[in-house]
Every structure is written in C-alpha cells, then in structure tokens.
Design an enzyme around this catalytic site. Structure first.
Site, PDB file in Angstrom:
ATOM      1  N   THR A  74       0.715  -1.399  -0.047  1.00 53.45           N
ATOM      2  CA  THR A  74       0.068  -0.007   0.056  1.00 53.45           C
ATOM      3  C   THR A  74       0.613   1.170  -0.150  1.00 53.45           C
ATOM      4  OG1 THR A  74      -1.897   1.189   1.142  1.00 53.45           O
ATOM      5  CG2 THR A  74      -0.189  -0.081   2.537  1.00 53.45           C
ATOM      6  N   TYR A 124       4.659  -5.839   3.122  1.00 54.06           N
ATOM      7  CA  TYR A 124       4.818  -4.791   3.953  1.00 54.06           C
ATOM      8  C   TYR A 124       3.902  -3.752   3.481  1.00 54.06           C
ATOM      9  CZ  TYR A 124       8.034  -2.002   0.984  1.00 54.06           C
ATOM     10  OH  TYR A 124       8.788  -1.418  -0.008  1.00 54.06           O
ATOM     11  N   CYS A 125       3.572  -2.855   4.435  1.00 60.68           N
ATOM     12  CA  CYS A 125       2.937  -1.529   4.045  1.00 60.68           C
ATOM     13  C   CYS A 125       3.401  -0.492   5.058  1.00 60.68           C
ATOM     14  CB  CYS A 125       1.574  -1.706   4.396  1.00 60.68           C
ATOM     15  SG  CYS A 125       1.001  -2.495   5.845  1.00 60.68           S
ATOM     16  N   GLN A 126       2.594   0.384   5.822  1.00 67.06           N
ATOM     17  CA  GLN A 126       3.007   1.183   6.812  1.00 67.06           C
ATOM     18  C   GLN A 126       3.045   0.526   8.080  1.00 67.06           C
ATOM     19  OE1 GLN A 126       4.370   4.152   6.297  1.00 67.06           O
ATOM     20  NE2 GLN A 126       4.758   4.015   8.884  1.00 67.06           N
ATOM     21  N   MET A 138       7.047  -0.294   7.261  1.00 65.96           N
ATOM     22  CA  MET A 138       7.575   0.869   7.038  1.00 65.96           C
ATOM     23  C   MET A 138       7.760   1.805   8.078  1.00 65.96           C
ATOM     24  SD  MET A 138       8.911   0.983   3.980  1.00 65.96           S
ATOM     25  CE  MET A 138       9.481   2.570   3.556  1.00 65.96           C
TER      26      MET A 138
END
Length: 109
Positions: free
Chosen positions: A4, A65-67, A94
């Site tokens: 994302t 992964y994303c935030q 992240m």
C-alpha cells in the site's frame, strides 16, 4: 511486495525497500459497483495475473509490507490463496524500516 501507499509520515515515506514492487491492495478487489454494493475479491485468475504482472511466481519468496502490516496482511492472505509457497509478513513494515538510519531504500514509489 509493497502492499500500500504510506498512510502517515515516516522519515523516508515515499521510498521503497530495495527490490520491492508496489501493489495497492485495493487493486485485488472488484467494486464497489455503481449501486454501492460491497467490494469483492477478484477472481483467482485475475489475482494471479495481477501478481504475475509484477514478476512474482508461487515458487519465489515474497515479503509483504505496508506502513504497519495491516494491509500487507491482506496481500499475504491473497498470496496464500494463490498457493505461494514462501510468503512472509513484515509486521513492523515501513513504520520501522523507514525510520531507521541503517536501512536502505530506493527512490520514490
């Protein structure tokens, strides 16, 4: 596989982990239709085509992964549906990686 766009700032919020491919998680859904009905998971063949278009195959290891790991979990689930053999979720995502001084990042997404 980056799941994302970043939803809140990090030290380097427009960058990607080296080697990552960006996939907006909502691209895996159909809808909502014009009538306001709920979104649905795309058919398996469409999901496979989207993921293959990024260069991934079920035999190749993938880390989502994303935030913070929430949306990456959805992408992880989709990859399991597609019978990917080696899928991991970076749950700190992240929020951790981009705020460390010792982690590499590639230019803006």
């Amino acid at each position: 596989l980056h799941g994302t766009k970043h939803s809140f700032p990090t030290r380097r919020s427009s960058d990607l982990v080296p080697g990552a491919r960006h996939l907006e998680w909502v691209a895996l859904l159909d809808g909502p239709d014009d009538d306001g009905s709920a979104r649905r998971l795309r058919p398996r063949a469409e999901l496979a085509g989207i993921v293959a278009g990024l260069g991934f195959t079920p035999e190749r290891p993938v880390i989502t992964y994303c935030q913070s790991g929430i949306r990456a979990a959805f992408v992880h689930w989709v990859l399991e549906i597609l019978q990917f053999q080696d899928v991991a979720l970076y749950d700190a995502s992240m929020g951790e990686w981009a705020n460390r001084d010792d982690t590499p990042l590639d230019g803006p997404a």
